[in-house]
Design an enzyme around this catalytic site. Sequence first.
Site, mmCIF file in Angstrom:
data_model
loop_
_atom_site.group_PDB
_atom_site.id
_atom_site.type_symbol
_atom_site.label_atom_id
_atom_site.label_comp_id
_atom_site.label_asym_id
_atom_site.label_seq_id
_atom_site.Cartn_x
_atom_site.Cartn_y
_atom_site.Cartn_z
ATOM 1 N N HIS A 31 0.732 -1.064 0.102
ATOM 2 C CA HIS A 31 -0.111 -0.008 -0.013
ATOM 3 C C HIS A 31 0.935 1.322 0.007
ATOM 4 O O HIS A 31 2.020 1.279 0.894
ATOM 5 C CB HIS A 31 -0.853 0.161 1.203
ATOM 6 C CG HIS A 31 -2.116 -1.068 1.041
ATOM 7 N ND1 HIS A 31 -3.184 -0.568 0.556
ATOM 8 C CD2 HIS A 31 -2.241 -2.300 1.095
ATOM 9 C CE1 HIS A 31 -4.084 -1.486 0.494
ATOM 10 N NE2 HIS A 31 -3.672 -2.591 1.114
ATOM 11 N N TYR A 38 -9.394 4.975 7.447
ATOM 12 C CA TYR A 38 -9.480 5.548 8.815
ATOM 13 C C TYR A 38 -10.375 6.681 9.099
ATOM 14 O O TYR A 38 -10.362 7.733 8.522
ATOM 15 C CB TYR A 38 -8.199 5.962 9.185
ATOM 16 C CG TYR A 38 -7.007 4.953 9.480
ATOM 17 C CD1 TYR A 38 -6.308 4.581 8.313
ATOM 18 C CD2 TYR A 38 -6.887 4.459 10.768
ATOM 19 C CE1 TYR A 38 -5.376 3.786 8.648
ATOM 20 C CE2 TYR A 38 -5.732 3.391 10.990
ATOM 21 C CZ TYR A 38 -5.083 3.095 9.801
ATOM 22 O OH TYR A 38 -4.086 2.047 9.845
ATOM 23 N N PRO A 73 -4.402 -0.114 18.934
ATOM 24 C CA PRO A 73 -4.269 -0.687 17.575
ATOM 25 C C PRO A 73 -4.055 0.282 16.612
ATOM 26 O O PRO A 73 -3.747 -0.081 15.230
ATOM 27 C CB PRO A 73 -5.393 -1.795 17.394
ATOM 28 C CG PRO A 73 -6.326 -1.160 18.294
ATOM 29 C CD PRO A 73 -5.521 -0.708 19.468
ATOM 30 N N LYS A 122 0.972 -0.754 15.187
ATOM 31 C CA LYS A 122 2.371 -0.769 15.406
ATOM 32 C C LYS A 122 2.644 -1.910 16.593
ATOM 33 O O LYS A 122 4.278 -2.284 16.636
ATOM 34 C CB LYS A 122 3.005 0.425 16.304
ATOM 35 C CG LYS A 122 2.808 1.796 15.607
ATOM 36 C CD LYS A 122 3.642 1.656 14.526
ATOM 37 C CE LYS A 122 3.708 2.685 13.611
ATOM 38 N NZ LYS A 122 4.429 2.577 12.086
ATOM 39 N N TYR A 150 3.823 6.550 10.281
ATOM 40 C CA TYR A 150 2.784 5.254 9.925
ATOM 41 C C TYR A 150 3.736 4.444 9.248
ATOM 42 O O TYR A 150 3.695 3.235 9.450
ATOM 43 C CB TYR A 150 1.736 6.051 9.171
ATOM 44 C CG TYR A 150 0.834 4.970 8.730
ATOM 45 C CD1 TYR A 150 -0.344 4.881 9.430
ATOM 46 C CD2 TYR A 150 0.760 3.992 7.658
ATOM 47 C CE1 TYR A 150 -1.434 3.854 9.257
ATOM 48 C CE2 TYR A 150 -0.237 3.205 7.248
ATOM 49 C CZ TYR A 150 -1.462 2.822 7.915
ATOM 50 O OH TYR A 150 -2.426 2.049 7.838
HETATM 51 C C1 DHB Z 1 -5.095 -3.206 10.540
HETATM 52 C C2 DHB Z 1 -5.108 -3.123 11.760
HETATM 53 C C3 DHB Z 1 -4.741 -1.977 12.359
HETATM 54 O O1 DHB Z 1 -4.706 -1.516 13.564
HETATM 55 C C4 DHB Z 1 -4.484 -0.829 11.324
HETATM 56 O O2 DHB Z 1 -4.240 0.407 12.023
HETATM 57 C C5 DHB Z 1 -4.369 -0.984 9.938
HETATM 58 C C6 DHB Z 1 -4.826 -2.334 9.863
HETATM 59 C C7 DHB Z 1 -5.514 -4.552 9.992
HETATM 60 O O3 DHB Z 1 -5.696 -5.524 10.626
HETATM 61 O O4 DHB Z 1 -5.312 -4.476 8.734
#
Ligand code: DHB
Length: 368
Positions: free
Chosen positions: A54, A181, A268, A272, A359
Amino acid sequence: MLLHREGIQSVVLEARTREYVEDRVRAGLLEQNTVDLLHELDLAERLDREGLKHNGIYLRYHEKNHYVDMAGMTGRHVTIYGQQEVVKDLTQALLDRGVPVLFEVGDVALHDIETDHPRITYEHDGQTNELTCDAIAGCDGFHGVSRPTIGDHLTEYEYVYEFGWLGILAEAQPATDELIYAWHADGFALYTMRSQTISRLYLQVDADDDIGNWPDDRIWGELATRLGAVNEGPIFDKGITPMRSFVAEPMQHGRLFLAGDSAHIVPPTGAKGLNLAVNDARILAPGLAALIRDGDSKLIDGYSTAALRRVWRAQDFSNYMTQMLHDLGGGQFERQLQLARLEYIERSEAAARSLAENYVGLPPEPEF
Ligand code: DHB
């Protein structure tokens, strides 16, 4: 795998079954540093085939997606590849390369860790066994025995959030090319994926909410409200995960070295957790090798400080993403500030670049 590459013998003790660790659904976003290391270790064959590379993310608010071109700004990428797929690849490679991995190990206790030969006692196949080691890597997660064993020597920092994530896996083609997001009046949502045919989606819910309150129809309805166009399909996994920020310092006492979730947990948002664990291992292995092979403790003495530098960076970033996107319960003023932050990222390349470099992950520390 890193120790094996250094020529250091190791044994992996795992409390669960192989099926459990290989099937447990977790996050799935690998930083470029993580992908690079898997390549270096010759572990990326399936990742190269099945991983989804990505270039950026969409930040969604007021019903519109705003693209952040991370590869354009940083030259670096992230890759979607489920954490349990990494676990499968690592487990198979360990076994193929002759490293013993013992599953369903119980009653693990650590002894003599302030000496040069710490011991581990454990039950396996109905027998009590003992391992005498040069060092122990405590990679046994937040609920494992390693951290409590040295608890008296640690300082712990913790923040528990009042919300959690409801996560689903569905047989549905993702309706988006990049992750979304979403800031929404009802709360945060995230659109991610595992393949061209499997979608992964998350919703902010109360930390003490029960999955029984969320029949599939309600989940899809709320996802569509927060994310716009969503492709529906049969849901084959769903659950609610609470969120916390946690750090234990230092990540070492005697010959026990903490790595991954045993020492730190991030919320989450930004994914990270796995990447931090990989970074710990990347720093730890050469330090252990120098200690065990050459009796040189210079590198390993710097382990905790070096690992924690990235841990705290990721703590700040994960907390920043979480606080910017979730309904934190602080009312309308707080929500307007969040929108001001999101608009700043849209208008200012400096703000977007700061988000992007965190990121995709800052490059590894040069000394390791
Ligand atoms: C996923 C989980 C995340 O917490 C995130 O920020 C991006 C992707 C995932 O499970 O694909």
